[in-house]
Design an enzyme around this catalytic site. Structure first.
Site, PDB file in Angstrom:
ATOM      1  N   ILE A  43     -10.295 -79.063  57.325  1.00 49.53           N
ATOM      2  CA  ILE A  43     -10.869 -78.555  58.575  1.00 49.53           C
ATOM      3  C   ILE A  43     -10.201 -77.244  58.975  1.00 49.53           C
ATOM      4  O   ILE A  43     -10.868 -76.263  59.323  1.00 49.53           O
ATOM      5  CB  ILE A  43     -10.744 -79.604  59.710  1.00 49.53           C
ATOM      6  CG1 ILE A  43     -11.653 -80.803  59.404  1.00 49.53           C
ATOM      7  CG2 ILE A  43     -11.070 -78.990  61.072  1.00 49.53           C
ATOM      8  CD1 ILE A  43     -11.642 -81.899  60.440  1.00 49.53           C
TER       9      ILE A  43
ATOM     10  N   LYS B 174     -20.914 -76.237  58.261  1.00 50.67           N
ATOM     11  CA  LYS B 174     -21.527 -75.431  57.199  1.00 50.67           C
ATOM     12  C   LYS B 174     -22.455 -74.368  57.777  1.00 50.67           C
ATOM     13  O   LYS B 174     -22.585 -73.265  57.231  1.00 50.67           O
ATOM     14  CB  LYS B 174     -22.285 -76.314  56.205  1.00 50.67           C
ATOM     15  CG  LYS B 174     -21.463 -76.690  54.989  1.00 50.67           C
ATOM     16  CD  LYS B 174     -20.469 -77.795  55.193  1.00 50.67           C
ATOM     17  CE  LYS B 174     -19.050 -77.444  55.444  1.00 50.67           C
ATOM     18  NZ  LYS B 174     -18.173 -78.591  55.705  1.00 50.67           N
TER      19      LYS B 174
ATOM     20  N   HIS C  77     -27.538 -69.059  30.788  1.00 50.23           N
ATOM     21  CA  HIS C  77     -26.813 -67.789  30.947  1.00 50.23           C
ATOM     22  C   HIS C  77     -27.668 -66.814  31.742  1.00 50.23           C
ATOM     23  O   HIS C  77     -28.865 -66.722  31.485  1.00 50.23           O
ATOM     24  CB  HIS C  77     -26.500 -67.192  29.573  1.00 50.23           C
ATOM     25  CG  HIS C  77     -25.872 -65.841  29.659  1.00 50.23           C
ATOM     26  ND1 HIS C  77     -24.544 -65.672  29.988  1.00 50.23           N
ATOM     27  CD2 HIS C  77     -26.388 -64.594  29.486  1.00 50.23           C
ATOM     28  CE1 HIS C  77     -24.262 -64.378  29.996  1.00 50.23           C
ATOM     29  NE2 HIS C  77     -25.362 -63.694  29.708  1.00 50.23           N
TER      30      HIS C  77
HETATM   31  P1  FAD Z   1     -19.230 -91.278  61.128  1.00 45.79           P
HETATM   32  O1  FAD Z   1     -20.026 -90.178  60.583  1.00 45.79           O
HETATM   33  O2  FAD Z   1     -18.005 -90.960  61.899  1.00 45.79           O
HETATM   34  O3  FAD Z   1     -20.219 -92.154  62.017  1.00 45.79           O
HETATM   35  C1  FAD Z   1     -19.813 -93.262  62.731  1.00 45.79           C
HETATM   36  C2  FAD Z   1     -20.710 -93.406  63.941  1.00 45.79           C
HETATM   37  O4  FAD Z   1     -20.426 -94.662  64.545  1.00 45.79           O
HETATM   38  C3  FAD Z   1     -20.481 -92.361  65.015  1.00 45.79           C
HETATM   39  O5  FAD Z   1     -21.683 -91.693  65.309  1.00 45.79           O
HETATM   40  C4  FAD Z   1     -19.958 -93.144  66.215  1.00 45.79           C
HETATM   41  O6  FAD Z   1     -20.487 -92.635  67.437  1.00 45.79           O
HETATM   42  C5  FAD Z   1     -20.520 -94.523  65.945  1.00 45.79           C
HETATM   43  N1  FAD Z   1     -19.718 -95.610  66.530  1.00 45.79           N
HETATM   44  C6  FAD Z   1     -18.379 -95.803  66.428  1.00 45.79           C
HETATM   45  N2  FAD Z   1     -18.018 -96.944  67.014  1.00 45.79           N
HETATM   46  C7  FAD Z   1     -19.158 -97.497  67.504  1.00 45.79           C
HETATM   47  C8  FAD Z   1     -19.459 -98.703  68.217  1.00 45.79           C
HETATM   48  N3  FAD Z   1     -18.493 -99.598  68.464  1.00 45.79           N
HETATM   49  N4  FAD Z   1     -20.731 -98.936  68.581  1.00 45.79           N
HETATM   50  C9  FAD Z   1     -21.731 -98.053  68.288  1.00 45.79           C
HETATM   51  N5  FAD Z   1     -21.500 -96.908  67.600  1.00 45.79           N
HETATM   52  C10 FAD Z   1     -20.245 -96.652  67.220  1.00 45.79           C
HETATM   53  N6  FAD Z   1     -17.504 -84.691  54.727  1.00 45.79           N
HETATM   54  C11 FAD Z   1     -18.110 -84.197  53.624  1.00 45.79           C
HETATM   55  O7  FAD Z   1     -18.340 -84.947  52.665  1.00 45.79           O
HETATM   56  N7  FAD Z   1     -18.493 -82.889  53.540  1.00 45.79           N
HETATM   57  C12 FAD Z   1     -18.252 -82.026  54.546  1.00 45.79           C
HETATM   58  O8  FAD Z   1     -18.610 -80.857  54.448  1.00 45.79           O
HETATM   59  C13 FAD Z   1     -17.604 -82.498  55.705  1.00 45.79           C
HETATM   60  N8  FAD Z   1     -17.352 -81.673  56.738  1.00 45.79           N
HETATM   61  C14 FAD Z   1     -16.739 -82.156  57.859  1.00 45.79           C
HETATM   62  C15 FAD Z   1     -16.463 -81.260  58.884  1.00 45.79           C
HETATM   63  C16 FAD Z   1     -15.842 -81.711  60.029  1.00 45.79           C
HETATM   64  C17 FAD Z   1     -15.546 -80.736  61.143  1.00 45.79           C
HETATM   65  C18 FAD Z   1     -15.513 -83.088  60.163  1.00 45.79           C
HETATM   66  C19 FAD Z   1     -14.873 -83.602  61.419  1.00 45.79           C
HETATM   67  C20 FAD Z   1     -15.789 -83.974  59.142  1.00 45.79           C
HETATM   68  C21 FAD Z   1     -16.387 -83.513  57.971  1.00 45.79           C
HETATM   69  N9  FAD Z   1     -16.663 -84.354  56.903  1.00 45.79           N
HETATM   70  C22 FAD Z   1     -17.247 -83.862  55.762  1.00 45.79           C
HETATM   71  C23 FAD Z   1     -16.328 -85.785  56.940  1.00 45.79           C
HETATM   72  C24 FAD Z   1     -17.588 -86.611  57.265  1.00 45.79           C
HETATM   73  O9  FAD Z   1     -18.119 -86.169  58.490  1.00 45.79           O
HETATM   74  C25 FAD Z   1     -17.236 -88.093  57.351  1.00 45.79           C
HETATM   75  O10 FAD Z   1     -16.584 -88.490  56.158  1.00 45.79           O
HETATM   76  C26 FAD Z   1     -18.486 -88.934  57.533  1.00 45.79           C
HETATM   77  O11 FAD Z   1     -19.187 -88.567  58.689  1.00 45.79           O
HETATM   78  C27 FAD Z   1     -18.123 -90.418  57.597  1.00 45.79           C
HETATM   79  O12 FAD Z   1     -19.267 -91.174  57.775  1.00 45.79           O
HETATM   80  P2  FAD Z   1     -19.230 -92.592  58.510  1.00 45.79           P
HETATM   81  O13 FAD Z   1     -20.633 -93.071  58.497  1.00 45.79           O
HETATM   82  O14 FAD Z   1     -18.189 -93.441  57.910  1.00 45.79           O
HETATM   83  O15 FAD Z   1     -18.750 -92.291  59.984  1.00 45.79           O
HETATM   84  P1  NAI Z   2      -6.551 -83.137  56.221  1.00 46.71           P
HETATM   85  O1  NAI Z   2      -5.936 -84.441  55.928  1.00 46.71           O
HETATM   86  O2  NAI Z   2      -7.463 -82.509  55.253  1.00 46.71           O
HETATM   87  O3  NAI Z   2      -5.413 -82.062  56.504  1.00 46.71           O
HETATM   88  C1  NAI Z   2      -4.460 -82.226  57.497  1.00 46.71           C
HETATM   89  C2  NAI Z   2      -3.294 -81.316  57.202  1.00 46.71           C
HETATM   90  O4  NAI Z   2      -2.437 -81.302  58.318  1.00 46.71           O
HETATM   91  C3  NAI Z   2      -2.462 -81.748  56.007  1.00 46.71           C
HETATM   92  O5  NAI Z   2      -2.272 -80.651  55.155  1.00 46.71           O
HETATM   93  C4  NAI Z   2      -1.160 -82.240  56.640  1.00 46.71           C
HETATM   94  O6  NAI Z   2      -0.047 -82.061  55.814  1.00 46.71           O
HETATM   95  C5  NAI Z   2      -1.096 -81.370  57.873  1.00 46.71           C
HETATM   96  N1  NAI Z   2      -0.323 -81.913  58.974  1.00 46.71           N
HETATM   97  C6  NAI Z   2      -0.244 -83.199  59.395  1.00 46.71           C
HETATM   98  N2  NAI Z   2       0.547 -83.280  60.476  1.00 46.71           N
HETATM   99  C7  NAI Z   2       0.960 -82.019  60.755  1.00 46.71           C
HETATM  100  C8  NAI Z   2       1.782 -81.453  61.763  1.00 46.71           C
HETATM  101  N3  NAI Z   2       2.326 -82.205  62.720  1.00 46.71           N
HETATM  102  N4  NAI Z   2       1.998 -80.121  61.764  1.00 46.71           N
HETATM  103  C9  NAI Z   2       1.439 -79.331  60.803  1.00 46.71           C
HETATM  104  N5  NAI Z   2       0.648 -79.830  59.820  1.00 46.71           N
HETATM  105  C10 NAI Z   2       0.414 -81.147  59.809  1.00 46.71           C
HETATM  106  O7  NAI Z   2      -7.237 -83.326  57.661  1.00 46.71           O
HETATM  107  P2  NAI Z   2      -8.304 -82.467  58.441  1.00 46.71           P
HETATM  108  O8  NAI Z   2      -8.322 -81.074  57.942  1.00 46.71           O
HETATM  109  O9  NAI Z   2      -8.050 -82.727  59.871  1.00 46.71           O
HETATM  110  O10 NAI Z   2      -9.663 -83.150  58.024  1.00 46.71           O
HETATM  111  C11 NAI Z   2      -9.850 -84.554  58.209  1.00 46.71           C
HETATM  112  C12 NAI Z   2     -10.756 -85.101  57.166  1.00 46.71           C
HETATM  113  O11 NAI Z   2     -12.097 -84.707  57.400  1.00 46.71           O
HETATM  114  C13 NAI Z   2     -10.444 -84.580  55.765  1.00 46.71           C
HETATM  115  O12 NAI Z   2      -9.440 -85.333  55.161  1.00 46.71           O
HETATM  116  C14 NAI Z   2     -11.740 -84.759  55.064  1.00 46.71           C
HETATM  117  O13 NAI Z   2     -11.797 -86.050  54.534  1.00 46.71           O
HETATM  118  C15 NAI Z   2     -12.777 -84.605  56.163  1.00 46.71           C
HETATM  119  N6  NAI Z   2     -13.408 -83.294  56.051  1.00 46.71           N
HETATM  120  C16 NAI Z   2     -14.056 -82.969  54.895  1.00 46.71           C
HETATM  121  C17 NAI Z   2     -14.616 -81.737  54.722  1.00 46.71           C
HETATM  122  C18 NAI Z   2     -15.259 -81.419  53.430  1.00 46.71           C
HETATM  123  O14 NAI Z   2     -15.518 -82.331  52.664  1.00 46.71           O
HETATM  124  N7  NAI Z   2     -15.561 -80.158  53.151  1.00 46.71           N
HETATM  125  C19 NAI Z   2     -14.585 -80.726  55.770  1.00 46.71           C
HETATM  126  C20 NAI Z   2     -13.848 -81.154  56.927  1.00 46.71           C
HETATM  127  C21 NAI Z   2     -13.311 -82.393  57.050  1.00 46.71           C
END
Ligand code: FAD
Ligand code: NAI
Length: 466
Positions: free
Chosen positions: A185, A54, A445
């Site tokens: 993503i 973000k 509004h």
């Molecule tokens: P995580 O946030 O993955 O945390 C798990 C933690 O556990 C990690 O820090 C890891 O190091 C630790 N861990 C794992 N195994 C072990 C172990 N055995 N011992 C000790 N520590 C361990 N979601 C949204 O709602 N809004 C968004 O805008 C959004 N943007 C995203 C953008 C990107 C690029 C990505 C990759 C994800 C995004 N997500 C977003 C998804 C969101 O980040 C995840 O859904 C969320 O972080 C999940 O929370 P969690 O606590 O389940 O796991």
């Molecule tokens: P995603 O599941 O959103 O999208 C993956 C896409 O890749 C799908 O459209 C799928 O059909 C396509 N795909 C799969 N295999 C493929 C292949 N071999 N070749 C071409 N296309 C293929 O997964 P993404 O974007 O990696 O994000 C992972 C998760 O992280 C999301 O599902 C979401 O839960 C979380 N996330 C949430 C955000 C938010 O809330 N704003 C921002 C970023 C991530």
């Protein structure tokens, strides 16, 4: 405090699921520790996910508004000059501030932070490096990591074939970037680099982007991103990527099979989904199995099949979203403390933070139709006075209601502030609102949420401003 254990509750993972569970457990009087293998707290979300993405989206949006004429159309003539290092610095500052904030909250709530990687020895004992820690209840909140594509090697340090973590850190704007996967993503980070000057090509396996979202929303979003300059190759799969120096060559094929095509790129982002983190956790030592998607199954109280072991967040089924993980974190702590913690999984918003934003909650029109007779009201942002005045004409709001009871089943929006607008729909649906309830609620509004009110009015065919 239980005398037989070091802690009442031990949480594995300090992401939004784990750190929130830890804080709530401590608030409820339980002696709590949280194990984290990263150097900082906050998990994927704060370190390499929601927050840094973000930060880059927000900053690049300003650049784009200056570069693409939006600002000029409002009488602000500027020629933007990109300082990418500074943009990265403000992203790192945001991450540092927020992860440090969780550290402060742990101290304030007396949650012990155990640094290291945790592995189960038995259902009440975890090994962290040389230390062994016992707890009456253990919560698995280990989150998820990127799904790799067979034959494609991700190397974030090299910066040619990267995952989302590498794509957040690119030291210069690539000339040509290929995004594999038209999901959340791919579209968010593809938008960042497109705005900063990269040519972006998105390769999606399915015949449309954003799977899981409402059909109308997927079509309209595709149109908008195309207009913004992203090229899409739908129904196409990547069968291989080779890297030579700083260049990648991708081999593509139609998803249904057919002739190969090769394209070159300076950067390839692999964003085809994420998988639960359970490797090395020692689940075999407690007899806990994962399902065929690698997830840990729980009941609605977040208990696993092993007594005393619970799980929340990305590691369990459901959307991989930070707020879903947080809600489950609160609920699991309350259940462990003997209270009643509930998450309504039917009412969880999802938002794509592009410009415009794309948001939805509840059923898509396609899902709702399968369940019974529905009525749909739609209102374009072009007819919303605030959006029009702000030069933000793209998108619409759509309210889906049960034809007989008028109860709202789903709300979908494409609008500059759709992510903020969807909160109203969440509250309405949580309270079982009808479309009439939204239509007869006063909305300030001029604001974008008036479009939600008008879409609700349109359910009965009577919007005012169209
Ligand atoms: P995580 O946030 O993955 O945390 C798990 C933690 O556990 C990690 O820090 C890891 O190091 C630790 N861990 C794992 N195994 C072990 C172990 N055995 N011992 C000790 N520590 C361990 N979601 C949204 O709602 N809004 C968004 O805008 C959004 N943007 C995203 C953008 C990107 C690029 C990505 C990759 C994800 C995004 N997500 C977003 C998804 C969101 O980040 C995840 O859904 C969320 O972080 C999940 O929370 P969690 O606590 O389940 O796991
Ligand atoms: P995603 O599941 O959103 O999208 C993956 C896409 O890749 C799908 O459209 C799928 O059909 C396509 N795909 C799969 N295999 C493929 C292949 N071999 N070749 C071409 N296309 C293929 O997964 P993404 O974007 O990696 O994000 C992972 C998760 O992280 C999301 O599902 C979401 O839960 C979380 N996330 C949430 C955000 C938010 O809330 N704003 C921002 C970023 C991530």
């Amino acid at each position: 405090m239980s005398k037989d254990f070091d802690y009442d509750v031990l949480i594995i993972g300090a992401g939004p699921g784990g750190y929130v569970a830890a804080i709530r457990a401590a608030q409820l009087g339980l002696k709590t520790a949280c194990v984290e293998s990263r150097d900082t707290l906050g998990g994927t979300c704060l370190n390499v996910g929601c927050i840094p993405s973000k930060a880059m989206l927000h900053a690049s949006e300003y650049f784009d508004a200056a570069a693409n004429g939006t600002m000029a159309s409002m009488g602000v003539d500027v020629t933007p000059k990109l300082n990418l290092d500074k943009m990265h610095d403000q992203r790192r500052d945001a991450v540092k501030g927020l992860t440090g904030g969780i550290e402060f909250l742990f101290k304030k709530n007396k949650v012990d932070w155990k640094k290291g990687f945790a592995s189960f020895q038995d259902a009440h004992t975890v090994k962290i490096g040389d230390e062994t820690v016992t707890a009456k209840d253990i919560v698995i909140a280990t989150g998820s990591s990127v799904t790799s594509l067979p034959g494609v090697e991700i190397d974030n340090d090299k910066g040619v074939v990267v995952d989302s973590t590498g794509a957040l850190e690119l030291p210069k704007v690539p000339k040509k970037m290929v995004v594999i996967g038209g999901g959340v993503i791919g579209l968010e980070l593809g938008s960042v680099w497109r705005r900063l000057g990269a040519e972006v090509i998105c390769v999606e396996f399915l015949d449309q982007i954003l799977p899981g979202m409402d059909g109308d929303v997927r079509k309209e979003a595709h149109k908008i991103f195309k207009k913004q300059g992203i090229t899409f190759k739908l129904s196409t799969k990547v069968t291989g990527v080779t890297v030579k120096g700083k260049k990648a060559t991708l081999t593509l094929e139609p998803a249904a099979g057919g002739d190969e095509e090769k394209i070159e790129a300076d950067c390839v982002l692999v964003s085809i989904g994420r998988k639960p983190n359970t490797d090395g956790l020692g689940l075999e030592n407690i007899g806990l199995e994962t399902n065929d998607r690698g997830q840990i199954e729980t009941d609605h109280e977040f208990r696993t099949s092993v007594e005393g072991v619970w799980a929340v967040g990305d590691v369990i089924p459901g959307p991989m979203l930070a707020h879903k993980a947080e809600d489950e974190g609160i609920a699991v702590a309350e259940n462990i403390a003997g209270e009643t913690g509930i998450v309504n999984h039917d009412v969880i918003p999802s938002v794509v933070y592009t410009m415009p934003e794309i948001a939805g909650i509840g059923l898509t029109e396609e899902q709702a139709k399968e369940k019974g007779e529905i009525k749909v009201g739609k209102f374009p942002m072009l007819a919303n006075s605030r959006a029009k005045t702000n030069h933000e004409p793209d998108g619409f709001v759509k309210v889906i209601a049960d034809a007989k009871t008028d109860r709202v089943l789903g709300v979908w929006a494409i609008a500059s502030v759709a992510g903020t607008m969807i909160a109203e729909a969440a509250i309405a649906m949580e309270f079982g609102a009808t479309s009439e309830d939204i239509a007869y609620t006063s909305h300030a509004h001029p604001t974008h949420p008036e479009a939600t009110k008008e879409a609700a009015m349109a359910v009965r065919g009577k919007p005012i401003h169209i």
